[in-house]
Design an enzyme around this catalytic site. Structure first.
Site, PDB file in Angstrom:
ATOM      1  N   SER A  34     -44.035 111.885  55.727  1.00  0.00           N
ATOM      2  CA  SER A  34     -43.319 112.991  54.959  1.00  0.00           C
ATOM      3  C   SER A  34     -44.241 114.172  54.618  1.00  0.00           C
ATOM      4  CB  SER A  34     -42.873 112.223  53.820  1.00  0.00           C
ATOM      5  OG  SER A  34     -42.149 111.189  54.151  1.00  0.00           O
ATOM      6  N   HIS A  49     -40.834 114.356  61.939  1.00  0.00           N
ATOM      7  CA  HIS A  49     -40.662 113.902  60.974  1.00  0.00           C
ATOM      8  C   HIS A  49     -38.884 113.919  60.930  1.00  0.00           C
ATOM      9  CE1 HIS A  49     -40.205 114.937  56.280  1.00  0.00           C
ATOM     10  NE2 HIS A  49     -40.168 113.554  56.485  1.00  0.00           N
ATOM     11  N   GLU A  63     -38.328 117.544  61.712  1.00  0.00           N
ATOM     12  CA  GLU A  63     -39.390 118.520  61.816  1.00  0.00           C
ATOM     13  C   GLU A  63     -40.589 118.320  62.792  1.00  0.00           C
ATOM     14  OE1 GLU A  63     -39.256 120.151  57.085  1.00  0.00           O
ATOM     15  OE2 GLU A  63     -40.782 118.393  57.739  1.00  0.00           O
ATOM     16  N   ASN A  99     -40.439 119.207  52.607  1.00  0.00           N
ATOM     17  CA  ASN A  99     -41.007 118.741  51.420  1.00  0.00           C
ATOM     18  C   ASN A  99     -41.987 119.381  50.705  1.00  0.00           C
ATOM     19  OD1 ASN A  99     -39.474 116.192  51.574  1.00  0.00           O
ATOM     20  ND2 ASN A  99     -40.909 115.224  52.875  1.00  0.00           N
TER      21      ASN A  99
HETATM   22  N1  LIG Z   1     -37.793 106.866  53.133  1.00  0.00           N
HETATM   23  C1  LIG Z   1     -37.659 107.817  53.272  1.00  0.00           C
HETATM   24  O1  LIG Z   1     -36.515 108.720  52.662  1.00  0.00           O
HETATM   25  C2  LIG Z   1     -38.347 108.994  54.202  1.00  0.00           C
HETATM   26  C3  LIG Z   1     -37.943 109.947  54.770  1.00  0.00           C
HETATM   27  C4  LIG Z   1     -38.718 110.522  55.888  1.00  0.00           C
HETATM   28  C5  LIG Z   1     -39.709 109.955  56.186  1.00  0.00           C
HETATM   29  N2  LIG Z   1     -40.407 108.986  55.553  1.00  0.00           N
HETATM   30  C6  LIG Z   1     -41.546 108.424  55.991  1.00  0.00           C
HETATM   31  O2  LIG Z   1     -41.606 107.404  56.702  1.00  0.00           O
HETATM   32  C7  LIG Z   1     -42.568 106.389  56.645  1.00  0.00           C
HETATM   33  C8  LIG Z   1     -42.065 105.192  56.281  1.00  0.00           C
HETATM   34  O3  LIG Z   1     -41.380 105.098  55.134  1.00  0.00           O
HETATM   35  P1  LIG Z   1     -40.096 104.139  54.778  1.00  0.00           P
HETATM   36  O4  LIG Z   1     -39.272 104.448  53.692  1.00  0.00           O
HETATM   37  O5  LIG Z   1     -39.479 103.444  56.220  1.00  0.00           O
HETATM   38  O6  LIG Z   1     -41.124 102.958  54.176  1.00  0.00           O
HETATM   39  P2  LIG Z   1     -40.787 101.414  53.980  1.00  0.00           P
HETATM   40  O7  LIG Z   1     -41.901 100.798  53.077  1.00  0.00           O
HETATM   41  O8  LIG Z   1     -39.440 101.153  53.827  1.00  0.00           O
HETATM   42  O9  LIG Z   1     -41.164 100.899  55.381  1.00  0.00           O
HETATM   43  C9  LIG Z   1     -42.508 100.525  56.147  1.00  0.00           C
HETATM   44  C10 LIG Z   1     -42.715  99.584  56.775  1.00  0.00           C
HETATM   45  O10 LIG Z   1     -43.840  99.423  57.383  1.00  0.00           O
HETATM   46  C11 LIG Z   1     -44.294  98.112  57.677  1.00  0.00           C
HETATM   47  N3  LIG Z   1     -45.757  97.944  57.470  1.00  0.00           N
HETATM   48  C12 LIG Z   1     -46.580  98.279  56.384  1.00  0.00           C
HETATM   49  N4  LIG Z   1     -47.994  97.966  57.128  1.00  0.00           N
HETATM   50  C13 LIG Z   1     -47.867  97.938  58.513  1.00  0.00           C
HETATM   51  C14 LIG Z   1     -48.761  97.848  59.533  1.00  0.00           C
HETATM   52  N5  LIG Z   1     -50.024  97.722  59.020  1.00  0.00           N
HETATM   53  N6  LIG Z   1     -48.331  97.426  60.582  1.00  0.00           N
HETATM   54  C15 LIG Z   1     -47.043  97.743  60.868  1.00  0.00           C
HETATM   55  N7  LIG Z   1     -45.920  97.711  60.128  1.00  0.00           N
HETATM   56  C16 LIG Z   1     -46.505  97.852  58.718  1.00  0.00           C
HETATM   57  C17 LIG Z   1     -43.910  97.394  56.422  1.00  0.00           C
HETATM   58  O11 LIG Z   1     -43.625  96.020  56.498  1.00  0.00           O
HETATM   59  C18 LIG Z   1     -42.567  98.109  56.222  1.00  0.00           C
HETATM   60  O12 LIG Z   1     -41.594  97.356  56.816  1.00  0.00           O
HETATM   61  C19 LIG Z   1     -43.347 107.114  55.591  1.00  0.00           C
HETATM   62  O13 LIG Z   1     -44.624 107.762  55.859  1.00  0.00           O
HETATM   63  C20 LIG Z   1     -42.555 107.824  54.583  1.00  0.00           C
HETATM   64  O14 LIG Z   1     -43.324 108.729  53.971  1.00  0.00           O
HETATM   65  C21 LIG Z   1     -39.430 108.193  54.564  1.00  0.00           C
END
Ligand SMILES: NC(=O)c1ccc[n+]([C@@H]2O[C@H](COP(=O)([O-])OP(=O)(O)OC[C@H]3O[C@@H](n4cnc5c(N)ncnc54)[C@H](O)[C@@H]3O)[C@@H](O)[C@H]2O)c1
Length: 664
Positions: free
Chosen positions: A120, A141, A153, A192
């Site tokens: 993000s 993104h 993005e 963001n």
């Molecule tokens: N949630 C949002 O609204 C959103 C929107 C855009 C971007 N993002 C970005 O996307 C990324 C993920 O966010 P999210 O909300 O899906 O998080 P989340 O916590 O829902 O999911 C992350 C996943 O990664 C897994 N994980 C953790 N460590 C790991 C590893 N070493 N190897 C493999 N898997 C691993 C976890 O088990 C989990 O299932 C982040 O960088 C976040 O900033 C999130």
């Protein structure tokens, strides 16, 4: 090499949606997560989402089955990436964790595979360092939920091969997404970064106890938002807001570290919905928001100004074009309009004043006006006429021409002899009044306010039409935007009504809606017999909002005003003259010429200070009880007693000559 096989690492909220999106669009997908339970949950979520898409008729049963068959789930990162053409990383937002995952993927992925990060906020170049292929690492993104949100993005790092960024950009199209180019790798990219200023503002509001979360959220919902900012933060996770501010503080400016409340809440485990408590109690699955009055300590203009400011910084820094910023905010934040279209209807001075107020009140440098705004060049910035990186001007010819032509095209001031000025609305279609006209008029009024040479001002339109009203722009397509547009128009009308000079409107062709309100704000109205005066607002779901509902009744009485506003009755210049709304008819052609002659006659025969005071007595006197008005009148007479103009008036009267007033 065509991208066919995609591996998504991290099967959480974003990862499972990204994997589903690729699969639905025919890609072979491996979804990797360190935790088998996360994979099980992701599989169930994808399956249920596909079933819903079938129910809604968005995909056929066969397509859904095909997508499911294209998905493979793996808890082993090494084998999971071994055949990938593209690896999309979507693990939690931690620089170290992401670097570790990308480093590990580097060891097993084919050398030609592209690595994309769904981060993000984190700079892509910082993540790329951890890989063996920084030239093949790119930001991709997606927004939450990826199956619904159209925006992506695309950000190249400093070492990214432009062809790789282009390939990922094109790939977004194949997924049915709308990509925007982030031109320079910068924390938070576009959306963001803009959001971070809002987040900081909402944190500082609580730090300073300016308003409570429920007061702010009640205010926000009153502005038409489905959720207030604190309810939304509770929903997403207060930690997400706190972490993002911490990242911006370390990567962009220490000023982002000024807010403390969110970090404190994280320490206390008040993360919002996921821990059952944040700003609100979520123990029953939804936020229990205490009843509160909407705060009057926050205005929609605060948010607009902050978002415009960040947008201008992004343009100055060369991070994105104005078009992509607008698109990004509309698609990424689900808004009906973005900061660029809002900025089009505001002046630099207006935005600067608001930002100065916010940065002083919250002692926060993030809110201080961006350079172009401080230099009065907001319009140049949003119209792409500044050089990125320094915020300096574009090539001289372009930048010299631009600011004045915008104002000149919309409205102009002509200084005539005999103490008369002419303000001419000059727009291509029916002299519609937009933000440029209002800005231009405001500037002209400032110019004329203390100009002692000018005693009478004519307000007219170029050609045969006065003005057919205000122009609907994107900016006024929402309740909040409309409110601001109304305020801006009303304020300009009020300034026109208060300028200490005689003002005369020349009604010809059409004087509709906002155009008629402009005329009502003048002291006198002259009209051609066939001019059409009308308030069409109610037929469009609007009300006259530039003072028309208030001024018309005062001029012609409530009953006639009701006929024109509530029954949308159109009146001709002749009829308006009978009603007393028009003071003189302009018969026999050349309405502007006739108006100028009339204005010169008044300018040369009336004492300016007496005009100024009589205007005040008439307009302000109508708003106060009669005895107060009479007191004002007595005082005005007293003030005039000492003027040279009074002596000149009496002496000219006795000497049977034309007076020569000096305005003293
Ligand atoms: N949630 C949002 O609204 C959103 C929107 C855009 C971007 N993002 C970005 O996307 C990324 C993920 O966010 P999210 O909300 O899906 O998080 P989340 O916590 O829902 O999911 C992350 C996943 O990664 C897994 N994980 C953790 N460590 C790991 C590893 N070493 N190897 C493999 N898997 C691993 C976890 O088990 C989990 O299932 C982040 O960088 C976040 O900033 C999130």
């Amino acid at each position: 090499m065509a991208i066919e096989r995609v591996t998504v690492i991290g099967a959480g909220d974003m990862g499972h949606g990204i994997a589903e999106l690729f699969a639905v669009n025919g890609f072979q997908v491996t979804l990797v997560d360190k935790f088998p339970q996360a994979l099980e949950k992701a599989q169930a979520r994808i399956s249920s989402s596909l079933d819903k898409l079938v129910e809604k008729g968005r995909v056929t049963k066969e397509q859904a089955e095909d997508a499911k068959s294209k998905l493979v789930y793996s808890a082993d990162l090494g084998s999971g990436v071994s055949a990938a053409d593209l690896v999309v990383e979507a693990v939690p937002e931690s620089v170290d964790l992401k670097k570790g995952v990308l480093r590990e993927a580097s060891a097993s992925a084919p050398s030609g595979a592209i690595f994309a990060s769904n981060t993000s906020n984190i700079r892509i170049s910082d993540l790329a360092e951890a890989t063996d292929r920084p030239q093949r690492v790119v930001g991709m993104h997606f927004f939450n939920p990826p199956m619904v949100m159209k925006l992506v993005e695309v950000t190249p790092g400093t070492k990214t091969d432009p062809a790789v960024a282009q390939e990922v950009f094109d790939l977004c199209g194949k997924l049915g997404r709308t990509p925007v180019r982030v031109l320079k790798d910068s924390p938070g990219f576009i959306v963001n970064r803009i959001n971070a200023a809002d987040t900081l503002f909402f944190c500082l509001l609580l730090d300073r106890e300016v308003a409570s979360p429920s007061e702010v959220d009640t205010f926000a919902r009153g502005q038409g938002l489905p959720m207030g900012p604190y309810e939304l933060l509770d929903f997403v996770g207060v930690d997400v807001g706190a972490d993002s501010l911490a990242y911006f503080a370390s990567a962009l400016s220490a000023e982002y570290g000024k807010g403390t409340t969110f970090a404190k809440m994280v320490k206390e485990g008040r993360l919002g919905k996921k821990t059952g408590r944040g700003f609100y109690d979520w123990s029953k699955g939804k936020a229990e928001i205490p009843k509160a009055d909407p705060t009057d300590k926050v205005s929609i203009m605060d948010i607009f100004a902050l978002e415009i400011n960040e947008s201008v910084k992004l343009i100055e820094e060369g991070v994105a074009t104005p078009d992509d910023i607008e698109k990004g905010v509309v698609l990424g934040m689900n808004r009906p309009f973005g900061p660029i279209s809002v900025a089009r209807d505001l002046s630099s001075a207006e935005v600067e004043a608001k930002l100065e107020e916010l940065s002083a009140k919250y002692e926060c440098g993030v809110f201080a006006p961006a350079r172009s705004i401080a230099e009065g060049r907001l319009r140049d910035a949003i119209e792409g006429r500044i050089h990125p990186t320094q915020g300096r001007e574009a090539p001289v010819a372009e930048s010299n021409a631009a600011p004045s032509t915008v104002a000149q095209r919309a409205i102009r001031l002509e200084r005539l002899d005999g103490g008369v000025a002419k303000i001419v609305i000059d727009r291509p279609r029916l002299n519609l009044i937009n933000g440029d006209v209002l800005d231009g008029l405001d500037g002209i009024l400032t110019d004329l306010w203390n100009d002692r040479e000018i005693r009478a001002i004519i307000v007219t339109g170029e050609g045969t039409v006065f003005s057919a009203g205000f122009e609907m722009t994107k900016f006024v397509s929402s309740a909040a935007g409309m409110m601001e547009f109304a305020r801006k128009g009303e304020r300009t009308m009020r300034r026109l009504s208060e300028i200490p000079k005689l003002t005369i409107a020349v009604l010809k062709g059409y004087a509709l809606g906002g155009g008629l309100e402009l005329a009502l704000s003048c002291d006198l109205r002259l009209a051609t017999e066939d001019a059409e005066l009308r308030f069409p607002e109610l037929t469009r779901g609007l009300v006259p909002a530039w003072s028309g509902t208030q001024r018309l009744g005062r001029l012609v009485g409530l009953s006639r005003a009701s006929a024109m506003i509530l029954a949308c009755e159109s009146v001709t210049g002749s009829r308006a003259h009978e009603m007393g709304l028009v003071n003189r008819l302009l018969l026999g052609g050349d309405p502007d010429g006739q108006a100028v002659r009339y204005a010169k006659e008044l300018a040369s025969s009336e004492a300016p200070v007496a005009v100024m005071l009589a205007k005040k007595l008439l307009n302000k006197g109508a708003e106060v009880p009669m005895d107060v008005g009479l007191e004002m009148e007595e005082m005005a007479a007293g003030v005039l007693f000492g003027t040279e103009d009074l002596k000149e008036g009496i002496s000219a009267f006795l000497g049977k000559r034309k007076p020569e007033f000096k305005g003293k």
